[in-house]
Write an enzyme that holds these catalytic residues in place. Structure first.
Site, short mmCIF file in Angstrom:
data_model
loop_
_atom_site.label_atom_id
_atom_site.label_comp_id
_atom_site.label_asym_id
_atom_site.label_seq_id
_atom_site.Cartn_x
_atom_site.Cartn_y
_atom_site.Cartn_z
N LEU A 77 0.83 -1.21 0.00
CA LEU A 77 0.00 0.00 0.00
C LEU A 77 0.86 1.26 0.00
CD1 LEU A 77 -2.83 -1.08 2.46
CD2 LEU A 77 -2.84 -1.07 -0.03
N LYS B 220 15.90 -6.21 2.53
CA LYS B 220 16.44 -5.26 3.51
C LYS B 220 17.86 -5.61 3.95
CE LYS B 220 11.88 -4.16 5.37
NZ LYS B 220 11.06 -4.07 6.60
N GLY C 269 10.16 -13.48 15.31
CA GLY C 269 10.88 -13.30 14.05
C GLY C 269 12.28 -12.75 14.30
N GLU D 5 18.99 -20.26 16.41
CA GLU D 5 20.30 -19.64 16.25
C GLU D 5 20.19 -18.20 15.77
OE1 GLU D 5 19.43 -22.57 15.03
OE2 GLU D 5 20.64 -23.95 16.25
N ARG D 6 19.22 -17.92 14.90
CA ARG D 6 19.04 -16.55 14.39
C ARG D 6 18.56 -15.62 15.49
NH1 ARG D 6 16.27 -15.19 8.99
NH2 ARG D 6 17.65 -13.41 9.24
#
EC number: 1.1.1.25
Length: 280
Positions: A16, A66, A128, A155-156
């Site tokens: 949007l 990103k 996340g 791990e992330r």
């Protein structure tokens, strides 16, 4: 000739941002237009250099670009974007530099503040560990929150927590796997979903259900299409306070608009435009 701005991503058809930014340009009498462009990670270098060559005014980057942008040697990231490890705003400067910024964290912070949510000292669960999660975690750590990052790949989450901790910000942070989410939510003040769960067209997916939420919780879903995600519906059933991803979209966009143009963005108009588009 109109000056062109745009958002690069994949998928990007749901965005949007064009409606939002075009309403702002129109209201301010600026001869500019904003488009969405589908760009895959392997084509990002060519796409950004092509945009520069064609005289674009600036860009937004969304999933999955990103973090990829910081790997490009011609982008000059500001210290915050470098620390976060992700760029969501590209500025083509008059000196010929291509500069990278990250306005996601500021957008999330402003969304919570508008909803009258206290950040300092709050126990925050961030679901996340991608680019948006990094921006949110760095910003809320700077604001003094106690953060736990949960991610399917533990791990992330741990890596993100270590990166934030290394910045010596006022807040506290740790990372863990998704299996610990249910227990963490019992004591949490804020849950922020930075994953794509619930995003159109997969609208029946959610990071948590009403049984795992509670009335003392603020649930903030950065997914804004649909306007009311399944997570936000589950939160309402649980009696929790909800914060729409529309607010983060608008405020990160307003920051980007100012970086490109040097002009304060008409944030209320941008919000109205996005809400109308989602409710159409």
């Amino acid at each position: 000739m109109k000056r062109v701005f745009g958002v690069f991503g994949d998928p990007v058809g749901h965005s949007l941002s064009p409606a939002m930014h075009n309403s702002a340009f129109s209201a301010l009498g600026m001869d500019c237009i904003y488009h969405a462009f589908r760009v895959r990670p392997e084509n990002l270098r060519k796409a950004i250099l092509g945009a520069e060559a064609m005289g674009f005014g600036g860009l937004n980057l969304t999933v999955p670009l990103k973090e990829e942008a910081l790997k490009l040697d011609f982008i000059r990231p500001d210290p915050l974007a470098e620390r976060i490890g992700a760029v969501n705003t590209v500025v083509f400067s008059e000196t010929g530099e291509i500069r990278g910024y990250n306005t996601d964290g500021l957008g999330a912070r402003q969304a919570l503040l508008e909803a009258a949510v206290e950040i300092r000292g709050s126990k925050v669960v961030v679901a996340g560990a991608g680019g948006a999660a990094r921006a949110v975690a760095f910003q809320l750590a700077a604001d003094g929150a106690e953060i736990t990052v949960v991610n399917r790949t533990e791990e992330r989450a741990v890596e993100l927590a270590k990166d934030v901790a290394a910045a010596s910000l006022p807040g506290k942070i740790n990372g863990t796997g998704l299996s610990g989410l249910k227990e963490l939510l019992r004591d949490a003040d804020i849950l922020i979903n930075t994953t794509t769960l619930g995003m159109h067209p997969n609208t029946d997916t959610t990071i948590a259900t009403a049984e795992e939420l509670h009335s003392g919780l603020t649930v903030f879903d950065i997914v804004y299409n649909p306007l009311e995600t399944r997570l936000l519906k589950e939160a309402k059933v649980a009696g929790a306070k909800t914060v729409s991803g529309v607010l983060m979209l608008v405020y990160q966009g307003a920051e980007a608009f100012k970086l490109w143009t040097g002009v304060e963005a008409p944030a209320e108009l941008m919000k109205k435009t996005v809400l109308e588009a989602l409710q159409a």
